[in-house]
Design a protein around this motif. Structure first.
Motif, PDB file in Angstrom:
ATOM      1  N   ASN A 260       0.955  -1.370  -0.118  1.00 43.93           N
ATOM      2  CA  ASN A 260       0.203  -0.313   0.078  1.00 43.93           C
ATOM      3  C   ASN A 260       0.639   1.032  -0.181  1.00 43.93           C
ATOM      4  O   ASN A 260       2.444   1.422   0.105  1.00 43.93           O
ATOM      5  N   ARG A 261       0.064   2.085   0.202  1.00 47.97           N
ATOM      6  CA  ARG A 261       0.477   3.849  -0.492  1.00 47.97           C
ATOM      7  C   ARG A 261       1.101   3.616   0.754  1.00 47.97           C
ATOM      8  O   ARG A 261       3.301   4.414   0.969  1.00 47.97           O
ATOM      9  N   THR A 262       1.361   3.378   2.441  1.00 43.23           N
ATOM     10  CA  THR A 262       1.815   4.081   3.200  1.00 43.23           C
ATOM     11  C   THR A 262       3.663   2.950   3.657  1.00 43.23           C
ATOM     12  O   THR A 262       4.084   3.894   4.473  1.00 43.23           O
ATOM     13  N   PHE A 263       3.522   1.490   2.468  1.00 45.08           N
ATOM     14  CA  PHE A 263       3.544   1.442   3.143  1.00 45.08           C
ATOM     15  C   PHE A 263       5.644   1.456   2.155  1.00 45.08           C
ATOM     16  O   PHE A 263       6.823   1.927   2.606  1.00 45.08           O
ATOM     17  N   MET A 264       4.739   2.482   0.885  1.00 49.20           N
ATOM     18  CA  MET A 264       5.485   2.576   0.227  1.00 49.20           C
ATOM     19  C   MET A 264       6.258   4.492   0.386  1.00 49.20           C
ATOM     20  O   MET A 264       7.442   4.230   1.181  1.00 49.20           O
ATOM     21  N   ALA A 265       5.562   4.925   1.076  1.00 41.95           N
ATOM     22  CA  ALA A 265       6.077   5.857   2.140  1.00 41.95           C
ATOM     23  C   ALA A 265       6.694   5.891   2.987  1.00 41.95           C
ATOM     24  O   ALA A 265       7.994   7.003   3.166  1.00 41.95           O
ATOM     25  N   ILE A 266       6.885   4.619   3.497  1.00 41.27           N
ATOM     26  CA  ILE A 266       7.490   4.409   5.051  1.00 41.27           C
ATOM     27  C   ILE A 266       8.907   4.549   4.942  1.00 41.27           C
ATOM     28  O   ILE A 266       9.844   4.803   5.288  1.00 41.27           O
TER      29      ILE A 266
END
Length: 179
Positions: free
Chosen positions: A34-40
């Motif tokens: 998900n986008r959170t994975f990529m951002a973190i």
């Protein structure tokens, strides 16, 4: 191939409402993030899809902890734990992880779902010295015996606390929720 990243002493902290989600096949190859994975973690989707999930494994994590995870999953059970992960820039982040086997309609294993969220400081401060000792044991053992010695230490520690790994992890999570 896992990138050669030098860890730095900078922690990225998830927000209370952030959830990292990923999915892998049965061999741990990432099929969804998900986008959170990529951002973190600091990776683009294309840098993660098709890669081993251990692309984010921090060198402070003992191999014994991941052996426990795989042993649990191979029994068809879900796994709960606390994990320190490595960002692309060398930073790190701690997560409370739940990994669940994904079965198709015929009961055949298709892969694994993983949902991760922010752990409490109490949980990190409790598990961190256990992991540090496990890692030290692994570093002082032969490659062949490292994981077994690490898990033996973990089991001895849990026995001395009169608890199991799942009970310890979930009790720290409950303490967090009621704080």
């Amino acid at each position: 191939m896992k990138p050669n990243i030098t860890p730095i002493d900078h922690e990225v902290v998830l927000a209370d409402n952030e959830f990292i989600v990923s999915k892998t096949d049965t061999k741990g190859i990432i099929t969804y993030v998900n986008r959170t994975f990529m951002a973190i973690a600091g990776y683009a989707e294309a840098e993660l899809l098709g890669k081993q999930h251990n692309i984010i494994r921090h060198p402070d994590m003992p191999r014994g902890a991941f052996q426990l995870l795989w042993n649990t999953l191979q029994q068809g059970e879900e796994f709960f734990g606390y994990v320190k992960n490595l960002c692309k820039d060398g930073s790190y982040y701690w997560v409370f992880v739940n990994v669940t086997p994904d079965f198709d309609t015929r009961g055949q294993l298709r892969g694994y779902y993983s949902a991760r969220r922010k752990p409490s400081r109490l949980a990190i401060n409790t598990i961190k010295p256990i992991y540090q000792e496990m890692l030290q044991i692994e570093n002082n053992s032969s490659t062949k015996e490292a994981i077994a010695h690490s898990l033996a230490y973990l089991n001895d520690t849990l026995h001395s606390l009169n608890t199991s790994y799942p009970h310890l992890i979930l009790s720290l999570n409950k303490t967090e929720e009621h704080a």
